[in-house]
Scaffold this active site. Structure first.
Site, PDB file in Angstrom:
ATOM      1  N   GLU A  41       0.757  -1.179   0.025  1.00 28.47           N
ATOM      2  CA  GLU A  41      -0.392   0.182  -0.306  1.00 28.47           C
ATOM      3  C   GLU A  41       0.741   0.859   0.055  1.00 28.47           C
ATOM      4  O   GLU A  41       1.934   1.100   0.314  1.00 28.47           O
ATOM      5  CB  GLU A  41      -1.168   0.270   1.114  1.00 28.47           C
ATOM      6  N   GLU A  55       4.723  -0.752   0.977  1.00 28.76           N
ATOM      7  CA  GLU A  55       4.647  -0.417  -0.864  1.00 28.76           C
ATOM      8  C   GLU A  55       4.877  -1.615  -1.448  1.00 28.76           C
ATOM      9  O   GLU A  55       4.852  -2.110  -1.987  1.00 28.76           O
ATOM     10  CB  GLU A  55       5.139   0.587  -1.278  1.00 28.76           C
TER      11      GLU A  55
END
Lengths: 345, 675
Positions: B498, B641
């Site tokens: 994310e 991420e």
């Protein structure tokens, strides 16, 4: 801060020595300064019939008839008020609890006004204190009876009933005072309602001493129970305390102490509130230590206040209740500023 | 000291209200009995009768044969200690002084403590591991420390019987475990009998020898937790099926039964009894719920038998929408067996490849044995903004979310580098980045970008619910669709990640809500804020949880009130991946939060999860423990991420490749272990 607990004997000896010293100094101070040596001679003369050896007779009268009984009453009342305060603070788990919370002052005041208004005071000098004693006991007994729910005495009920009955009795007292203006002598009464030791005498001392000494001695044995009571009724019970026996006992002791002190010196505010708090702030909340230390501190404090009240505007007197409030109110406000977050005594 | 408490035909109540009817119970030394039941079912009233605080209307309570009501308070307090649900501790006292009050039933009038009293106080403090608090004053204690103090006070009574009313309600996970272990230890060593009212079924399952289920004042059942904590009985007891049940302890019960709480140590099936102590063989070994334990439980059993009716009964129509068409298959037990056998035969001493072996077996169970497809890797990075970022919870401003997405697309960011190195399929999904992306992305390739914006960032969860329920459902649908698309492009394993400034705040709130832990226990520095800001962040989270009071049993409610768009999308991706038998590699804390929500919605999807690494965020450990996952790596990564998932991916692929391509002893003509 904690100090190591000294043994009971050293504490008792130190307490008696402190009290005797303070009493002696307070007796020597006044419009006529009297040396400690002479006080010693006068006391010895009255107790052991030793000769007075050149001590002026006027000093004898001042010490024996006026100052000493007054100082002793102040001492006892101060002890009674602060120990009574400690009892109520532990019992009601409320930092603002003090000996007059449960209607004692209202009952005593109303009874005192009644005996004055009806002229009963003419029968003898001890009618007023006796009446006050009876009124105080009656009021606190009534409050305990009114607060009882299903065999239990919830702290909140006691406080609320005390405040309510106290207001009612104060209103009645004020009403009688206003209606009776001119009909009877109120100046003496007003001084007493403010808290004053001006009337203190040997008969007063004899009247109140047993009702102060015996409860004080009994309370010395309740320190542990008072600690456990601070945990609340249910938890105290879980820890093996017979709460429903201890509670009436503590209420009874505190009630008698308050009634006796009101009989001795009228309604002297703040001593019962601030002395236990001052001790708690310096030595910690353990009642096993707090009760004896507060007793000594209370006695010393009231004697000191009364001596100040006698001396500062001599020969005029400031009632001791005003002096304690002058010291007590700022202390109390300071306490409010520094007690944030802590809600139990 | 061994003690035996017997309750016979007990009925009790308050004026005008019957509470307990005809209760029979027995507890004896060394045993922990958990009392469970809905609010108002009579648990506390039962404890009050046992503590002689309330006179029964009928029946008797006896301790070692003598009736409770006849004992004096001191005598009673030496046999029986009570830790109430609510208590007050007077200010100014130190912990040691308070614990010494536990010696009250032994002390004389002047209350001087003897050496024996001091030893009891020190013993109680040490048993609970709070000796360091000795000189602290009450007003300086946290809620948990106060609770430990009250517990120590009870232990200082040296009772034969300990009655606990919700003893761990203020405790964090660590103190819960520690205090229950201390109690377990006292039960085992000193023969203490314990009756504990508990609301936490997981605690009851882990620590109680027996549980008693109360329903409207009657004893519904009493027996070992592994027999009673079944979906059917719990529904009968509480009126709802506990869909939130701890995935790590949930396991299969008898076929056809709804399922039960897994209890470690196992116990033979036997009829539930209400009296007496179970045979020694049933006694639970003492246990800490460490992550080691969580992983050593047989993974395939997790969540089994919870298909269809069980978990969803408690959920809303919204849950039905979100889960529409989702059928999560059970782990392929046959494939696991085959894989395990193969691992024994491969050209290496058994076990010598460590976690890689168990990982390969797990992967075989997930994929049904087809480990080849794991060489086709995809990464999905969901990006969204958070209204709470405006509250200064991150070291970076909210604009960074969009700017980082641009870096992903340009191939400059960590995940870009790692995905490229792995030859993996990377997609960055805009679920709700605040500012419009187009201006930002001028001149850069948008081939990897998926535009699926639900709304422009979530709302500020400290002020209002972060999302509307329909927005949560939509974000979950985005996650499901993107996972399905990745599968369509041939992915055999998917790493999730994310990007969203402020999302550790939302994730911590989600984790705290679902685990029921304190906000401070799950709040960390995120992108790197200092300790003071972490404390402020924790406070904001705690305030938000108080404000919204999300229903911990309803993950959709939690996601809506304190979650975020990318967290919801991750939840959807996990659900879809599990349904497609695609192993899901979780990244760090935020993906773990999403996994908690997904597992709460569909417990079986826990079986398809792999935790890539251990994040320094404090809540990550707690979340993984609840998920029953052990991270593969511990490298101190806290980037997000999907970078952690990408770093672990070669390890996972190595496990799969070794499993598939190594020869067996037989093929290589090498002698096996000599007999």
């Amino acid at each position: 801060m904690k100090i190591p607990a000294p043994t009971a004997l050293t504490m008792a000896l130190a307490s008696v020595a402190t009290l005797a010293l303070v009493a002696a100094v307070a007796t020597s101070v006044g419009s006529v300064p009297i040396p400690l040596r002479s006080i010693q001679a006068i006391v010895a003369h009255h107790l052991f019939r030793t000769p007075l050896d050149g001590v002026p007779a006027s000093w004898d009268a001042i010490v024996w008839q006026v100052r000493l009984p007054r100082v002793l009453v102040a001492l006892l009342v101060g002890m009674a008020l602060s120990v009574g305060g400690a009892l109520y603070q532990s019992l009601l788990r409320n930092p603002l609890a003090e000996p007059f919370l449960l209607g004692v002052s209202g009952g005593a005041g109303f009874a005192a006004v009644l005996v004055t208004a009806t002229g009963l005071t003419a029968l003898g000098s001890q009618v007023l204190p006796l009446g006050a004693f009876a009124g105080a006991l009656a009021a606190s007994g009534l409050i305990v009876a009114l607060s009882r729910v299903g065999g239990r005495l919830p702290a909140a009920n006691l406080i609320l009933a005390g405040v309510a009955l106290g207001s009612l009795l104060s209103a009645l007292t004020a009403f009688v005072l206003i209606r009776g203006q001119g009909a009877f002598e109120t100046s003496d009464l007003l001084g007493w309602l403010m808290g004053s030791l001006a009337r203190a005498s040997w008969p007063t001392l004899r009247l109140i001493a047993p009702y102060i000494v015996v409860p004080l001695a009994a309370t010395l044995f309740l320190g542990r129970a008072m600690n456990v009571m601070l945990l609340g009724d249910a938890q105290a019970q879980h820890l093996g305390l017979a709460v429903e026996r201890i509670k009436p006992l503590m209420l009874g002791l505190a009630g008698v102490l308050a009634a006796a002190s009101v009989a001795g010196a009228g309604v002297v505010g703040f001593v019962g509130l601030i002395v236990p708090h001052a001790v708690r702030l310096t030595l910690g909340p353990d009642n096993r230590l707090l009760v004896p230390v507060a007793a000594v501190a209370g006695g010393v404090f009231l004697v000191a206040c009364d001596t100040l009240g006698r001396v500062v505007f001599a020969p005029a007197e400031v009632p001791v209740g005003i002096v304690t409030a002058l010291f007590g109110a700022p202390f109390f406000l300071w306490l409010l500023r520094h007690q944030r977050g802590a809600t139990t005594a | 000291m061994s003690v035996r408490l017997a309750v016979r035909g007990l009925s009790a109540g308050y004026p005008g209200r019957d509470v307990l009817r005809d209760i029979d119970l027995e507890v004896e030394g060394g045993e922990i009995l958990g009392v469970l039941g809905a609010n108002g079912s009579g648990k506390t009233t039962l404890l009050r009768c046992l503590a002689a605080q309330l006179a029964p209307r009928a029946g008797s309570v006896t301790v070692d044969g003598s009736p409770l009501r006849g004992m004096g308070p001191r005598q009673l307090a030496r046999r029986l200690a009570v830790v109430p649900q609510q208590y007050e501790l007077p200010a100014g006292f130190t912990v040691a002084e308070l614990v010494e009050m536990g010696r009250n039933p032994y002390l004389g009038h002047l209350g001087r403590a003897t050496a024996a009293d001091e030893a009891a106080v020190e013993g109680a403090l040490a048993a609970l591991g709070v000796a360091a608090l000795r000189r602290r004053q009450v007003q300086e204690l946290s809620g948990g420390e106060r609770q430990m103090t009250v517990l120590a006070m009870a232990l200082a009574q040296q009772p034969g019987l300990l009655l606990l009313d919700e003893p761990t309600s203020h405790l964090d996970f660590r103190h819960q475990t520690r205090s229950m272990e201390a109690i377990r230890d006292l039960a085992d060593r000193e023969g203490l009998a314990v009756i504990a009212v508990l609301h936490d079924l997981g605690l009851a399952a882990r620590h109680c020898d027996r549980v008693a289920l109360l329903r409207s004042g009657e004893l519904l059942a009493c027996g070992p937790p592994e027999q009673l904590l079944t979906a059917a009985l719990l529904r009968a007891c509480y009126g709802v099926t506990p869909a939130f049940l701890d995935a790590a302890v949930f396991t299969a019960a008898e076929p056809g039964e709804g399922g039960g709480l897994r209890v470690r140590g196992g116990a033979p099936a036997a009829a539930a009894r209400c009296g007496g102590r179970p045979p020694a063989a049933w006694r639970r070994p003492r246990h800490s719920l460490s992550r080691e334990d969580a992983i050593t439980t047989e993974r395939p059993q997790v969540g089994r038998a919870r298909d269809g009716r069980g978990p969803r009964a408690a959920f809303t129509d919204m849950a039905a929408t979100v889960l529409a068409g989702l059928e999560i298959p059970a782990i392929d037990a046959e494939a696991r067996r085959i894989a395990r056998r193969r691992q024994q035969q491969l050209l290496k001493p058994p076990g010598s490849l460590g976690r890689l072996e168990t990982l390969a077996v797990e992967l075989a169970g997930m994929t049904g044995g087809d480990l080849d497809r794991l060489q086709r890797v995809a990464f999905l990075v969901f990006a969204a903004d958070h209204g709470v970022a405006a509250r200064g919870v991150s070291a970076y401003p909210a604009e960074v979310t969009g700017q980082m997405v641009r870096s992903f697309l340009r191939g400059w960011a960590a995940i870009s580098v790692l995905a490229r190195a792995d030859g993996a399929d990377l997609r960055v999904v805009d679920v709700g980045i605040g500012p419009p992306l187009d201006a930002l992305l001028a001149g850069c390739s948008t081939e990897m970008l998926v535009r699926a914006r639900v709304r422009s960032g979530s709302r500020d969860l400290t002020r209002e619910p972060a999302l509307r329920p329909d927005e949560v459902a939509e974000a979950i649908a985005v996650g499901r669709a993107q996972l399905a698309a990745a599968a369509g492009r041939g992915a055999g394993i998917v790493g999730l990640g994310e990007m969203g400034i402020g999302n550790t705040t939302a994730a911590a709130a989600v984790v705290a809500a679902i685990l029921g832990s304190e906000a401070a226990a799950v709040t960390g520095p995120g992108t790197g804020i200092d300790a003071a800001k972490v404390a402020a962040k924790a406070e904001l989270i705690a305030a938000a949880l108080r404000l919204h009071a999300p229903d911990p049993t309803d993950p959709l409610d939690v996601l809506a009130k304190v979650g975020g768009l990318e967290i919801a999308a991750l939840t959807g991706a996990i659900l879809e991946g599990a349904a497609r038998r695609i192993p899901i590699v979780l990244d760090g804390f935020i993906t773990a939060a999403a996994a908690l929500a997904a597992v709460a919605l569909a417990p079986r999807c826990a079986d398809y999860l792999i935790a890539s690494h251990r994040s320094p965020e404090p809540g990550h450990d707690l979340a993984l423990a609840r998920l029953g996952l052990r991270p593969l790596l511990d490298l101190g990564l806290r980037l997000g991420e999907a970078s952690g998932a990408a770093v672990a991916m070669p390890v996972i692929r190595a496990a799969a490749r070794l499993h598939v391509e190594m020869a067996t002893f037989e093929q290589a003509g090498v002698s096996g272990v000599s007999p």
